[in-house]
Scaffold this motif. Structure first.
Motif, mmCIF file in Angstrom:
data_model
loop_
_atom_site.group_PDB
_atom_site.id
_atom_site.type_symbol
_atom_site.label_atom_id
_atom_site.label_comp_id
_atom_site.label_asym_id
_atom_site.label_seq_id
_atom_site.Cartn_x
_atom_site.Cartn_y
_atom_site.Cartn_z
ATOM 1 N N GLU A 9 33.467 41.809 14.311
ATOM 2 C CA GLU A 9 33.830 40.115 14.050
ATOM 3 C C GLU A 9 35.607 40.081 14.042
ATOM 4 O O GLU A 9 36.099 39.343 14.640
ATOM 5 N N ASN A 10 36.216 41.266 13.681
ATOM 6 C CA ASN A 10 37.859 41.075 13.467
ATOM 7 C C ASN A 10 38.406 42.061 14.577
ATOM 8 O O ASN A 10 39.496 42.080 14.430
ATOM 9 N N VAL A 11 37.749 42.939 14.980
ATOM 10 C CA VAL A 11 38.428 44.169 15.819
ATOM 11 C C VAL A 11 39.086 43.653 16.966
ATOM 12 O O VAL A 11 40.390 44.160 17.188
ATOM 13 N N LEU A 12 38.748 42.508 17.710
ATOM 14 C CA LEU A 12 39.589 42.052 18.643
ATOM 15 C C LEU A 12 40.698 41.265 18.028
ATOM 16 O O LEU A 12 41.964 41.498 18.681
ATOM 17 N N ASP A 13 40.669 40.489 16.953
ATOM 18 C CA ASP A 13 42.042 40.176 16.239
ATOM 19 C C ASP A 13 43.014 40.996 16.052
ATOM 20 O O ASP A 13 44.146 40.841 16.224
ATOM 21 N N LEU A 14 42.393 42.020 15.392
ATOM 22 C CA LEU A 14 43.178 43.333 15.059
ATOM 23 C C LEU A 14 44.016 43.989 16.287
ATOM 24 O O LEU A 14 45.225 44.114 16.102
ATOM 25 N N LEU A 15 43.383 43.928 17.176
ATOM 26 C CA LEU A 15 43.865 44.620 18.429
ATOM 27 C C LEU A 15 45.082 43.375 19.029
ATOM 28 O O LEU A 15 46.065 43.605 19.201
ATOM 29 N N LEU A 16 44.790 42.366 19.223
ATOM 30 C CA LEU A 16 45.661 41.273 19.523
ATOM 31 C C LEU A 16 46.892 41.280 18.694
ATOM 32 O O LEU A 16 47.890 40.774 18.985
ATOM 33 N N GLN A 17 46.880 41.467 17.334
ATOM 34 C CA GLN A 17 47.853 41.430 16.374
ATOM 35 C C GLN A 17 48.549 42.818 16.214
ATOM 36 O O GLN A 17 49.582 42.911 15.710
#
Length: 111
Positions: A9-17
């Protein structure tokens, strides 16, 4: 970053951040397929790539791979079980397709 806090759920957000690298992202998403102590799952990755290349058309993916469409369906089911997420969800498809793209374009080993 504590790797235990990564989730689908959060891995893409962490990449983009910028909190994780592209390699860490791809490694996390594709980890079920890349674990060397398990069976060789390269056929599943190849099937996923064909499925995405054919925009989710199972028949076209089967033709591209020279396998029966039921084999594609079976492999996609295996992939979903390994990921713990259904490929019918657009967000899951995006994350997996991006991870495959990163893996293909990178010269580093994700294992």
């Amino acid at each position: 970053m504590d790797k235990q806090r990564l989730t689908m759920e959060n891995v893409l957000d962490l990449l983009l951040q910028g909190q994780i690298s592209a390699g860490e992202y791809a490694g996390f998403v594709l980890a079920p397929f890349l674990a060397r102590e398990k069976r060789d799952y390269s056929g599943l990755l190849e099937t996923l790539e064909a499925y995405f290349a054919c925009n989710g058309n199972i028949l076209r993916a089967a033709e591209l791979l020279f396998i029966h469409r039921n084999t594609v369906k079976y492999r996609l089911g295996q992939a979903e079980a390994m990921l713990g997420c259904p490929l019918s969800e657009a967000g899951v498809r995006l994350k997996v397709q991006l991870a495959l793209y990163i893996q293909r374009m990178s010269n580093f080993s994700l294992s």
